[in-house]
Design a protein around this motif. Structure first.
Motif, PDB file in Angstrom:
ATOM      1  N   GLN A 277       0.818  -0.948   0.077  1.00 32.35           N
ATOM      2  CA  GLN A 277      -0.036   0.076   0.197  1.00 32.35           C
ATOM      3  C   GLN A 277       0.791   1.233   0.079  1.00 32.35           C
ATOM      4  OE1 GLN A 277      -3.758  -0.667   2.651  1.00 32.35           O
ATOM      5  NE2 GLN A 277      -2.466  -2.229   3.281  1.00 32.35           N
ATOM      6  N   ALA A 278       2.159   1.178   0.573  1.00 32.68           N
ATOM      7  CA  ALA A 278       3.101   2.436   0.238  1.00 32.68           C
ATOM      8  C   ALA A 278       3.431   2.699  -1.182  1.00 32.68           C
ATOM      9  CB  ALA A 278       4.485   2.106   0.997  1.00 32.68           C
ATOM     10  N   ILE A 279       3.126   1.852  -1.978  1.00 34.86           N
ATOM     11  CA  ILE A 279       3.148   2.286  -3.655  1.00 34.86           C
ATOM     12  C   ILE A 279       2.710   3.539  -3.893  1.00 34.86           C
ATOM     13  CG2 ILE A 279       2.507   1.450  -5.815  1.00 34.86           C
ATOM     14  CD1 ILE A 279       3.067  -1.399  -4.988  1.00 34.86           C
ATOM     15  N   ASP A 280       1.397   3.825  -2.994  1.00 38.97           N
ATOM     16  CA  ASP A 280       0.743   4.954  -3.587  1.00 38.97           C
ATOM     17  C   ASP A 280       1.239   6.121  -3.027  1.00 38.97           C
ATOM     18  OD1 ASP A 280      -1.374   3.822  -4.841  1.00 38.97           O
ATOM     19  OD2 ASP A 280      -2.608   3.601  -3.025  1.00 38.97           O
ATOM     20  N   ASN A 281       2.415   6.262  -1.987  1.00 33.39           N
ATOM     21  CA  ASN A 281       3.016   7.363  -1.517  1.00 33.39           C
ATOM     22  C   ASN A 281       4.510   7.586  -2.379  1.00 33.39           C
ATOM     23  OD1 ASN A 281       1.002   6.931   0.597  1.00 33.39           O
ATOM     24  ND2 ASN A 281       2.316   5.684   1.813  1.00 33.39           N
ATOM     25  N   LEU A 282       4.625   6.806  -3.316  1.00 34.49           N
ATOM     26  CA  LEU A 282       5.893   6.935  -4.232  1.00 34.49           C
ATOM     27  C   LEU A 282       5.812   8.216  -4.895  1.00 34.49           C
ATOM     28  CD1 LEU A 282       6.652   3.213  -5.259  1.00 34.49           C
ATOM     29  CD2 LEU A 282       7.757   4.496  -3.681  1.00 34.49           C
ATOM     30  N   LYS A 337      12.631   4.075  -0.849  1.00 32.90           N
ATOM     31  CA  LYS A 337      11.504   4.287  -0.195  1.00 32.90           C
ATOM     32  C   LYS A 337      10.520   3.305  -0.236  1.00 32.90           C
ATOM     33  CE  LYS A 337      12.292   8.740   0.254  1.00 32.90           C
ATOM     34  NZ  LYS A 337      12.479   9.108   1.857  1.00 32.90           N
ATOM     35  N   LEU A 338      10.857   1.972  -0.899  1.00 29.61           N
ATOM     36  CA  LEU A 338      10.222   0.923  -0.888  1.00 29.61           C
ATOM     37  C   LEU A 338      11.139  -0.276  -1.354  1.00 29.61           C
ATOM     38  CD1 LEU A 338       7.314  -0.813  -0.954  1.00 29.61           C
ATOM     39  CD2 LEU A 338       7.314  -0.246  -3.492  1.00 29.61           C
ATOM     40  N   PRO A 365       9.376   0.606   3.915  1.00 27.77           N
ATOM     41  CA  PRO A 365       8.256  -0.424   3.656  1.00 27.77           C
ATOM     42  C   PRO A 365       8.783  -1.499   2.915  1.00 27.77           C
ATOM     43  CG  PRO A 365       7.410   1.690   3.157  1.00 27.77           C
ATOM     44  CD  PRO A 365       8.845   2.114   3.393  1.00 27.77           C
ATOM     45  N   ILE A 366       8.299  -2.851   3.207  1.00 28.78           N
ATOM     46  CA  ILE A 366       8.736  -3.760   2.323  1.00 28.78           C
ATOM     47  C   ILE A 366       7.318  -4.789   1.760  1.00 28.78           C
ATOM     48  CG2 ILE A 366       9.175  -5.239   4.468  1.00 28.78           C
ATOM     49  CD1 ILE A 366      11.390  -6.766   2.811  1.00 28.78           C
TER      50      ILE A 366
END
Length: 391
Positions: A277-282, A337-338, A365-366
C-alpha cells in the motif's frame, strides 16, 4: 483469525530473581503483564502472554519464577519453572552484570540435552558488562532504545526448523478432498520441460493434503471451470497471469497467487500487504529496491527487472529510480522508499524475516512480488481475502 495456542511459538523466560526477566518481557510485549519489583520472588507462578510478535508471528511468552528463589515456597516454584522447559520451543536466559552462575549453567545443560535453542540476555550492562564465553545479547532493559529490535533479530536466528519451515503452503486453507485449480502459464519464465519450484511445492502440498488438484494454463482455465460439477474451493495462479485469471474466475471463488502463498510461508504476509500500500506514496525520483534471493540470467521480459518496474510506473505515474539486487547479502537500504522482495523460493524464512526486521529498523516499507503485482492491478483485497488479512 487467532492462531491456535498449540501452533504458537512458545518462548520461556528464565533467570535468577531480580535480574530483569519481567522487565524484559514487559518491554518486548509493550505491556505491563508481569509485576516488576526489587523484592526477590515477585514472580511466583508462570505468567503466560500470547501475542503477535512481528515479524515472527504468533508466540506465547512464559515468564517464570527466579531460579534461585529462596522464599518459603521457592522449591515448589523452581520445580514449576523447570517443568516449563518441556513446553517451550525457545529459551531466553536472562542474567545481569554478574554474568552466568551455577543456576544458569544448569539450565543451559538441560536445554542442550533437550536440543532446545536459547538466547542469553545480559541485563544491567550500564553498570558493568561481563565477558561471557557464549554468544549473548548485551543490554540495559531500562534505557536501551534498540532492545526490542535486537531481541527480535537474535530470536529470528534461533527459530526451530519446524517453525521456520512451515509445513503447509495451501493445504490448510481448504478442506480435505477439496478441488483446487493451479493456473500455470507456459511463458518465457517457465523453464523448458519443467515448472518452477513454488508451483511444484504447492502441488505436492495439496496432494499431501488429499486435495483434488487440477493444473491448467490460463488459456484453458475457463474450460476447466466449466467442466467441474462443483466450483473449486480455491484457484491459485502465477502472479503474472493474475489480471486475466481474476477476470475469468467468478468473485465467489477464492483466488490467490503462488507468490502470496510464499509470502505467508517464508515471510510476513501482513507486513507485505502493508508495504504494498506504500506504492501510492511514491514520488518522482524515489528509489525502489527489488530484491531477488537467487542469481539468475535475466530474460527479455523478466518479472523483477521489466514487468514489476513497468507496473510500478504505470500505477504511480511517477519517474521512479528502480534498482535490482540479487543474492543473500543485504545492501544499504536507508535511501530507498520501498523494497519489493521476490517469492523467496530459494531461501529460508529466517533470512526473509531478518530482511523484514532490517527494513522495519530503517523505516522502509517492504512488500513482495505477488502483493505488489496484485496491488498495482487493483486486486490485492481479493488475493488475500482467504487469509483474513485486513487492508
Amino acid at each position: 483469525m487467532r492462531a491456535l495456542k498449540s501452533m504458537r511459538l512458545h518462548i520461556g523466560v528464565f533467570g535468577r530473581t531480580n535480574v530483569g526477566k519481567s522487565s524484559l518481557l514487559n518491554r518486548i510485549t509493550n505491556q505491563e503483564i508481569s509485576i516488576v519489583s526489587d523484592v526477590a520472588g515477585t514472580t511466583t507462578d508462570v505468567v503466560e502472554k500470547s501475542m503477535e510478535l512481528l515479524p515472527v508471528g504468533p508466540v506465547t511468552f512464559l515468564d517464570t519464577a527466579g531460579l534461585d528463589d529462596s522464599t518459603e515456597l521457592g522449591v515448589q516454584r523452581v520445580e514449576k519453572t523447570m517443568k516449563v522447559i518441556n513446553r517451550i520451543d525457545v529459551g531466553v536466559i536472562v542474567c545481569d552484570n554478574r554474568g552466568l552462575g551455577e543456576y544458569e549453567n544448569e539450565l543451559i545443560k538441560k536445554l542442550d540435552e533437550l536440543k532446545i535453542p536459547y538466547l542469553i540476555v545480559v541485563n544491567k550492562c550500564d553498570i558493568e558488562k561481563p565477558e561471557l564465553d557464549k554468544e549473548a545479547l548485551y543490554t540495559s532493559v531500562k534505557d536501551d532504545e534498540q532492545l526490542v529490535f535486537k531481541f527480535k533479530e537474535a530470536l529470528v536466528k534461533l527459530l526451530p526448523d519446524d517453525f521456520v519451515n512451515s509445513p503447509k503452503i495451501a493445504g490448510d486453507l481448504v478442506e480435505s478432498k477439496s478441488t483446487v485449480i493451479l493456473v500455470i502459464p507456459i511463458d518465457k519464465e517457465a523453464p523448458k520441460g519443467r515448472i518452477i519450484l513454488p508451483q511444484v511445492q504447492t502441488l505436492r502440498d495439496l496432494l499431501d493434503s488429499d486435495c483434488l488438484t487440477y493444473v491448467v494454463k490460463e488459456t484453458e482455465l475457463k474450460q476447466a471451470l466449466d467442466n467441474l460439477k462443483t466450483p473449486p474451493a480455491l484457484v491459485i495462479t502465477d502472479s503474472q497471469a493474475f489480471k486475466k485469471v481474476s477476470e475469468i474466475v467468478p468473485d465467489e471463488i477464492p483466488l490467490t497467487s503462488f507468490s502470496i502463498l510464499f509470502a505467508r510461508l517464508k515471510g510476513d504476509l501482513d507486513e507485505f500487504v502493508k508495504g504494498a500500500q506504500a506504492i501510492d506514496n511514491l514520488k518522482d525520483g524515489d528509489m525502489v529496491l527489488i530484491l531477488e534471493s537467487c542469481t539468475h540470467h535475466a530474460i527479455e521480459d523478466d518479472i523483477g527487472r521489466v514487468k514489476i518496474p513497468n507496473l510500478l510506473r504505470k500505477k504511480t505515474g511517477k519517474n521512479l529510480v528502480i534498482h535490482n539486487y540479487a543474492g543473500h547479502d543485504f545492501p544499504d537500504i536507508k535511501d530507498y522508499k520501498l523494497i519489493i522482495h521476490c517469492g523467496a523460493c530459494m531461501t529460508n524464512r529466517r533470512e526473509v524475516l531478518s530482511r523484514i526486521l532490517l527494513a522495519e529498523k530503517a523505516g522502509v516499507p517492504i512488500t513482495n512480488y505477488g502483493s505488489a503485482i496484485s496491488y498495482c492491478l487493483g486486486i490485492l483485497p481479493r488475493a488475500v481475502q482467504i487469509f483474513n488479512t485486513k487492508i
